[in-house]
Each structure stands twice: as C-alpha cells, then as structure tokens.
Design a protein around this motif. Sequence first.
Motif, PDB file in Angstrom:
ATOM      1  N   GLU A 146       0.891  -1.155   0.000  1.00 23.84           N
ATOM      2  CA  GLU A 146       0.000   0.000   0.000  1.00 23.84           C
ATOM      3  C   GLU A 146       0.927   1.202   0.000  1.00 23.84           C
ATOM      4  OE1 GLU A 146      -2.033   3.053   0.231  1.00 23.84           O
ATOM      5  OE2 GLU A 146      -1.387   2.719   2.295  1.00 23.84           O
ATOM      6  N   LEU A 147       1.044   1.892  -1.142  1.00 25.12           N
ATOM      7  CA  LEU A 147       2.123   2.851  -1.402  1.00 25.12           C
ATOM      8  C   LEU A 147       2.179   3.969  -0.361  1.00 25.12           C
ATOM      9  CD1 LEU A 147       4.437   3.694  -3.210  1.00 25.12           C
ATOM     10  CD2 LEU A 147       2.802   4.927  -4.659  1.00 25.12           C
ATOM     11  N   ALA A 148       1.030   4.547  -0.003  1.00 27.29           N
ATOM     12  CA  ALA A 148       1.038   5.679   0.927  1.00 27.29           C
ATOM     13  C   ALA A 148       1.579   5.263   2.293  1.00 27.29           C
ATOM     14  CB  ALA A 148      -0.358   6.262   1.055  1.00 27.29           C
ATOM     15  N   ALA A 149       1.133   4.094   2.773  1.00 28.18           N
ATOM     16  CA  ALA A 149       1.601   3.627   4.079  1.00 28.18           C
ATOM     17  C   ALA A 149       3.096   3.334   4.045  1.00 28.18           C
ATOM     18  CB  ALA A 149       0.810   2.394   4.500  1.00 28.18           C
ATOM     19  N   TRP A 150       3.515   2.669   2.962  1.00 25.67           N
ATOM     20  CA  TRP A 150       4.944   2.342   2.849  1.00 25.67           C
ATOM     21  C   TRP A 150       5.795   3.607   2.771  1.00 25.67           C
ATOM     22  CZ3 TRP A 150       8.404   3.626  -0.987  1.00 25.67           C
ATOM     23  CH2 TRP A 150       9.660   3.024  -0.919  1.00 25.67           C
ATOM     24  N   LEU A 151       5.364   4.593   1.973  1.00 26.13           N
ATOM     25  CA  LEU A 151       6.133   5.821   1.809  1.00 26.13           C
ATOM     26  C   LEU A 151       6.197   6.602   3.116  1.00 26.13           C
ATOM     27  CD1 LEU A 151       7.675   7.645  -0.136  1.00 26.13           C
ATOM     28  CD2 LEU A 151       5.506   8.774  -0.697  1.00 26.13           C
ATOM     29  N   ASN A 152       5.089   6.626   3.836  1.00 24.35           N
ATOM     30  CA  ASN A 152       5.059   7.331   5.117  1.00 24.35           C
ATOM     31  C   ASN A 152       6.086   6.734   6.087  1.00 24.35           C
ATOM     32  OD1 ASN A 152       3.455   9.338   6.865  1.00 24.35           O
ATOM     33  ND2 ASN A 152       3.458   7.471   8.101  1.00 24.35           N
ATOM     34  N   GLU A 153       6.112   5.417   6.165  1.00 25.58           N
ATOM     35  CA  GLU A 153       7.061   4.740   7.057  1.00 25.58           C
ATOM     36  C   GLU A 153       8.499   4.943   6.584  1.00 25.58           C
ATOM     37  OE1 GLU A 153       8.240   0.195   8.451  1.00 25.58           O
ATOM     38  OE2 GLU A 153       6.410   0.559   7.281  1.00 25.58           O
ATOM     39  N   THR A 154       8.722   4.831   5.278  1.00 20.95           N
ATOM     40  CA  THR A 154      10.078   4.933   4.736  1.00 20.95           C
ATOM     41  C   THR A 154      10.663   6.329   4.923  1.00 20.95           C
ATOM     42  OG1 THR A 154       9.605   3.219   3.097  1.00 20.95           O
ATOM     43  CG2 THR A 154      11.466   4.686   2.649  1.00 20.95           C
ATOM     44  N   VAL A 155       9.889   7.366   4.602  1.00 15.03           N
ATOM     45  CA  VAL A 155      10.390   8.742   4.722  1.00 15.03           C
ATOM     46  C   VAL A 155      10.695   9.079   6.177  1.00 15.03           C
ATOM     47  CG1 VAL A 155       9.763  11.166   4.455  1.00 15.03           C
ATOM     48  CG2 VAL A 155       9.307   9.549   2.607  1.00 15.03           C
ATOM     49  N   ASN A 156       9.825   8.679   7.075  1.00 12.54           N
ATOM     50  CA  ASN A 156      10.066   8.958   8.492  1.00 12.54           C
ATOM     51  C   ASN A 156      11.324   8.248   9.002  1.00 12.54           C
ATOM     52  OD1 ASN A 156       7.877  10.684   8.915  1.00 12.54           O
ATOM     53  ND2 ASN A 156       6.472   8.961   9.209  1.00 12.54           N
ATOM     54  N   ARG A 157      11.641   7.105   8.386  1.00 15.75           N
ATOM     55  CA  ARG A 157      12.827   6.363   8.821  1.00 15.75           C
ATOM     56  C   ARG A 157      14.122   6.986   8.304  1.00 15.75           C
ATOM     57  NH1 ARG A 157      11.748   1.977   6.522  1.00 15.75           N
ATOM     58  NH2 ARG A 157      13.279   2.015   4.823  1.00 15.75           N
ATOM     59  N   ILE A 158      14.119   7.494   7.081  1.00 16.11           N
ATOM     60  CA  ILE A 158      15.369   7.983   6.484  1.00 16.11           C
ATOM     61  C   ILE A 158      15.548   9.491   6.613  1.00 16.11           C
ATOM     62  CG2 ILE A 158      15.381   6.098   4.826  1.00 16.11           C
ATOM     63  CD1 ILE A 158      14.369   7.992   2.707  1.00 16.11           C
ATOM     64  N   TRP A 159      14.519  10.205   7.050  1.00 21.61           N
ATOM     65  CA  TRP A 159      14.633  11.665   7.153  1.00 21.61           C
ATOM     66  C   TRP A 159      15.583  12.037   8.292  1.00 21.61           C
ATOM     67  CZ3 TRP A 159      14.107  15.969   4.676  1.00 21.61           C
ATOM     68  CH2 TRP A 159      14.028  17.189   5.365  1.00 21.61           C
ATOM     69  N   THR A 160      16.594  12.883   7.995  1.00 20.13           N
ATOM     70  CA  THR A 160      17.599  13.263   8.997  1.00 20.13           C
ATOM     71  C   THR A 160      17.265  14.566   9.696  1.00 20.13           C
ATOM     72  OG1 THR A 160      18.925  14.416   7.331  1.00 20.13           O
ATOM     73  CG2 THR A 160      19.396  12.076   7.704  1.00 20.13           C
ATOM     74  N   GLY A 161      16.449  15.404   9.069  1.00 18.90           N
ATOM     75  CA  GLY A 161      16.063  16.660   9.701  1.00 18.90           C
ATOM     76  C   GLY A 161      17.171  17.683   9.783  1.00 18.90           C
ATOM     77  N   GLU A 162      18.155  17.642   8.887  1.00 16.93           N
ATOM     78  CA  GLU A 162      19.253  18.599   8.908  1.00 16.93           C
ATOM     79  C   GLU A 162      18.833  19.938   8.307  1.00 16.93           C
ATOM     80  OE1 GLU A 162      22.455  16.811   6.842  1.00 16.93           O
ATOM     81  OE2 GLU A 162      22.761  15.195   8.298  1.00 16.93           O
ATOM     82  N   ARG A 163      19.583  20.992   8.660  1.00 17.29           N
ATOM     83  CA  ARG A 163      19.454  22.336   8.101  1.00 17.29           C
ATOM     84  C   ARG A 163      18.086  22.961   8.357  1.00 17.29           C
ATOM     85  NH1 ARG A 163      19.542  22.582   2.756  1.00 17.29           N
ATOM     86  NH2 ARG A 163      19.916  24.827   2.921  1.00 17.29           N
ATOM     87  N   GLN A 164      17.365  22.523   9.371  1.00 19.82           N
ATOM     88  CA  GLN A 164      16.107  23.157   9.769  1.00 19.82           C
ATOM     89  C   GLN A 164      15.127  23.280   8.594  1.00 19.82           C
ATOM     90  OE1 GLN A 164      15.539  23.867  12.994  1.00 19.82           O
ATOM     91  NE2 GLN A 164      17.560  22.976  13.396  1.00 19.82           N
ATOM     92  N   ILE A 165      15.007  22.206   7.825  1.00 16.39           N
ATOM     93  CA  ILE A 165      14.088  22.185   6.678  1.00 16.39           C
ATOM     94  C   ILE A 165      12.817  21.443   7.090  1.00 16.39           C
ATOM     95  CG2 ILE A 165      13.745  21.322   4.331  1.00 16.39           C
ATOM     96  CD1 ILE A 165      16.739  21.709   3.900  1.00 16.39           C
ATOM     97  N   THR A 166      11.686  22.013   6.718  1.00 20.13           N
ATOM     98  CA  THR A 166      10.398  21.408   7.066  1.00 20.13           C
ATOM     99  C   THR A 166       9.990  20.403   5.996  1.00 20.13           C
ATOM    100  OG1 THR A 166       9.728  23.449   8.164  1.00 20.13           O
ATOM    101  CG2 THR A 166       7.992  21.871   7.611  1.00 20.13           C
ATOM    102  N   LEU A 167       9.642  19.195   6.440  1.00 17.13           N
ATOM    103  CA  LEU A 167       9.200  18.143   5.522  1.00 17.13           C
ATOM    104  C   LEU A 167       7.683  17.986   5.647  1.00 17.13           C
ATOM    105  CD1 LEU A 167       9.806  15.745   3.593  1.00 17.13           C
ATOM    106  CD2 LEU A 167       9.993  14.318   5.654  1.00 17.13           C
ATOM    107  N   HIS A 168       7.019  18.060   4.511  1.00 14.29           N
ATOM    108  CA  HIS A 168       5.568  17.857   4.470  1.00 14.29           C
ATOM    109  C   HIS A 168       5.295  16.588   3.665  1.00 14.29           C
ATOM    110  CE1 HIS A 168       4.508  21.827   6.135  1.00 14.29           C
ATOM    111  NE2 HIS A 168       5.640  22.210   5.539  1.00 14.29           N
ATOM    112  N   LEU A 169       4.718  15.589   4.331  1.00 12.83           N
ATOM    113  CA  LEU A 169       4.460  14.298   3.706  1.00 12.83           C
ATOM    114  C   LEU A 169       2.971  14.176   3.420  1.00 12.83           C
ATOM    115  CD1 LEU A 169       5.588  11.554   2.819  1.00 12.83           C
ATOM    116  CD2 LEU A 169       5.248  10.748   5.176  1.00 12.83           C
ATOM    117  N   HIS A 170       2.623  14.146   2.151  1.00 13.88           N
ATOM    118  CA  HIS A 170       1.224  14.009   1.738  1.00 13.88           C
ATOM    119  C   HIS A 170       1.010  12.578   1.248  1.00 13.88           C
ATOM    120  CE1 HIS A 170       0.954  18.351   2.028  1.00 13.88           C
ATOM    121  NE2 HIS A 170       2.026  18.446   1.244  1.00 13.88           N
ATOM    122  N   ALA A 171       1.045  11.636   2.179  1.00 12.52           N
ATOM    123  CA  ALA A 171       0.906  10.226   1.794  1.00 12.52           C
ATOM    124  C   ALA A 171       0.189   9.465   2.893  1.00 12.52           C
ATOM    125  CB  ALA A 171       2.273   9.617   1.521  1.00 12.52           C
ATOM    126  N   ALA A 172      -0.945   9.966   3.293  1.00 16.70           N
ATOM    127  CA  ALA A 172      -1.695   9.306   4.356  1.00 16.70           C
ATOM    128  C   ALA A 172      -2.387   8.058   3.812  1.00 16.70           C
ATOM    129  CB  ALA A 172      -2.726  10.271   4.937  1.00 16.70           C
TER     130      ALA A 172
END
Length: 473
Positions: free
Chosen positions: A325-351
């Motif tokens: 289920e692409l949205a669920a997989w992408l949500n989990e994957t991005v949250n796992r690999i996101w480092t949060g460097e340089r104070q950049i805001t990530l908006h994930l539209h994959a509910a």
Amino acid sequence: MGKLFFTLYALIAIAVASFVIGQVTLVDPVLQGPLERYYNELSIGSLTLLDDSLDKNQERWPEQLRQLKKAFGYPLNMRDIDTLALSTERLQRLRNGETLYAKIDNADHLYRRVQGSDMAWEIVLSETQSEHYQRLTSGTFYLLEQFLLRQPKSTWPDVLARLNVQFTFPIVLQPMEGMHLTPTQRGRLSEGLVLSTDAATSAERHHHRMAGTDDVLTIGPFNEPIFLTRFSFILLFIFAILMALAVLGWVRPLWRGLAQLRSTAEAFGRGDFTARTHIAPRAALGQLAQTFNAMAERIQQLISSHKEYARFDRATPALTLERQELAAWLNETVNRIWTGERQITLHLHAAPTANAPCAYFEPKLMARAVGNILQNAQRYAAQRIEVSTDISASTCRIIIDDDGPGIPLVDRARIFDPFTRLDTSRNRDSGGYGLGLAIAQRIATWHGGEIAVEDSPLGGARFVISWPSHCAQ
C-alpha cells in the motif's frame, strides 16, 4: 603556516630570554673578580700618578680636580668613601688600598682610595675596550707629562724605568725624528694631539709629544684581557647552543609529523584506504593532518561509492516485487530515512486510505531511490520539502518537491549521469560524488519506470519517480 612560525619565534624568544637572564644572574657575578683584577692592573699606574699629582694641602684638591677633569679622558670625581653605594666588605677593601670595580646604573665604575685620606677616586669607564684604552691614555699622558716636567730632564730615563714597574703596559720616551710616521701623523703630534697606531691589532699604541720638546711618549701595547675574550667566545657558544636547541625543538616535532604523514600517504598509496594520521590537532602540522585525513576519507567514500554503483551498473536483475500500500509504505520509509538537517520542514502528503490502489515494487531498492532523491532535495532546499504519491491502475508515482534553486532545463538529462555535479547554484559543494541520482534512475529503470525532473510549484526542483503498478498481477 602562521602557527608554525609563531612556534619558532616563541622558542627563539625563550632562548634569548634564557640567555639574557643567565647573563644577568650568572655572568656578572662570575666576571666581578676578573674585571677588578684587570682594571686594577690597567689603571694602577695612572691612579698612583693621580695621588702624586695632589697637593699635600687638601684645600687645594677641588681646584686640582677641576684641572685633572679637563685633561682626563674619563669622567673623574673624588668621593667620600662613606657615601659610596658599596657593601661594608667592599668599603673595607677600598680603605685597604684595593681597586674596586662596580656596575652602577649600567655603567662601569672604578674606585680607589686617595692615599692618606678618606676620599676615593671615582672613574666612570667607557663601554668598549678600544675607547677605554684611548681615554685612559689621554689622562695618563697628562699625568706623565706633569710628573716628568717636575723632574730634571737628565733623570727622565731613570724616572721612566721606575714608572714602568708600576704600569702594566710599556712607557717609552723617544725622539720624533726616529719614529716611522707619515706627515699627517707628525702634524697631529705637533699639534699636541694623541696619535693611535696599530689600532686594529693587539699591538695598539698611543703617542703624545711632550710639551716644549721633540720627544714623544709612547704607551702600549696593552695586555689583552684574555679571560674576557675567552668568556665572550663561551657566551657566544652558549647562545649558539640555545638557538640550536630552539630550532631543534621546533624542527623535531615537525620532522616527526612529516614522517608520519609520509608513512600514512605511502600506506594509502598501497591500497590501505583506512590509513589515517594520528597527529594532535594542536600540533604544528595538526591542520595539515586533518586536511589529509579529510581527503583520505573522501577518497575512501568515493571508492566505496564507485564500488556500490558498480553493483547497479549491470543488466536488470530478477527483482522480487512485493505488493504494497504505497502511501503507508512511503510514510514509514520517509520517516525512517529523514535526517532533519538544516532546519528544513518536511511535508508528507501520503496518508494511508481505505481501498487504496495496490502497487508492486522491490521495497529495499525503492527505499534507496527515494532516500537518494530526498537527500538531494535536503541539500538544496531553502526551507521546505514536500513528498506525495499519485497512483492509478497502471502507474505509480512518488513526487518530491523542494524550494531550492531548481535545475535548468539543459541540465535535467545529464544529472542522472554517474559522477555528474552541476556547476550552477544547485551545486553548493555540499558533498556527494554525483552517484545518488544515477543509482535512483537505475532502480527506476529496473522497475520498468523512470525519474523525471520538472519545475516545482515551490519554486525549486520536482523529482517524479514513476513505474508500472503491476496491479494486474
């Protein structure tokens, strides 16, 4: 480089300071006795003549002292012994008739008791040996001349013979005609001036014509103070050793650091890509060592990246596609690999949604592709990154937008070539070797898809990963 020279200058300053402190605390006390003996031997004859020149009536001494000051080459004074800034022991030695040497206010002073009184002669000596000889002879000539003129001329040879016993340097009386002199030298003597000859050698002599005669008094040569000459060589030798130690203290760690750098470079050249220098950052070569280690680290990473890309640079492997289920997989994957460097805001539209369309792909490889593109966006985004999905019955799409400088149209095709980095504002020298996007494109190709680059609504770049959904399987 500045730190290297600062260390050298500091070591030289320490060496100079050590030499100066050692000279003040050790040299002067060591030279005290030899200098007193030297000045006593050199001036005892002149001081004896000074005593003989004084009238028995002490009331006339001030007037005589004024006359002596005019003729004497040194500042000449007569001081009450009790007023001298000398120790009790040295004052007693002075009263016993010894000649004393003392350094007062950075000037050499010579003291000798005036015979039969509580007064003492005070002579302030010049700083250099040559000036000392010249000034000493000026006063000595005056005293000798006055002493001889009080005697019958027929007795002068006998008088000089007795005086030579008191003086430590020869005194000779000779007619001017018998001397080998130039016209200029003869003119100088005729004018009553002191003539110096052989001044540049140890046979330095001084000449003065007796007033009213054609006879010339000659003083010298003077006995060289051998102990001072030897001591000067010793001091120079010690100073040279201190300077050599300072330079050695600077060169030795530098040499050891260079040897370690060479050894590490040789090991790296033989293929040991884990070789690193272990020089302290605060050491003279600390910055150079850190630069070398950083270079070695990047080379090792480049080699590792090249090896890793080699695994992808081959024919399409047999992929094991999994239904996701692409949205669920992408949500989990991005949250796992996101480092949060340089104070950049990530908006994930994959509910995740109910009855979401299916998608087939190899999860680990697709996660690698998404991670590479997300890392690229994170490097160049100003403040915002958006990740979204778009899936239909035939096509799956993952969309990554950033608000960075974007990618020019002419460069959009070649950014997927291996080892390509753009020479535009998008290249911030932020690391990487130009393989991340190439690997991502290869993974998309293996899935029968591609990665496209477009203009992002955020103002930067949009990367779109698309591949067949394989929902018919």
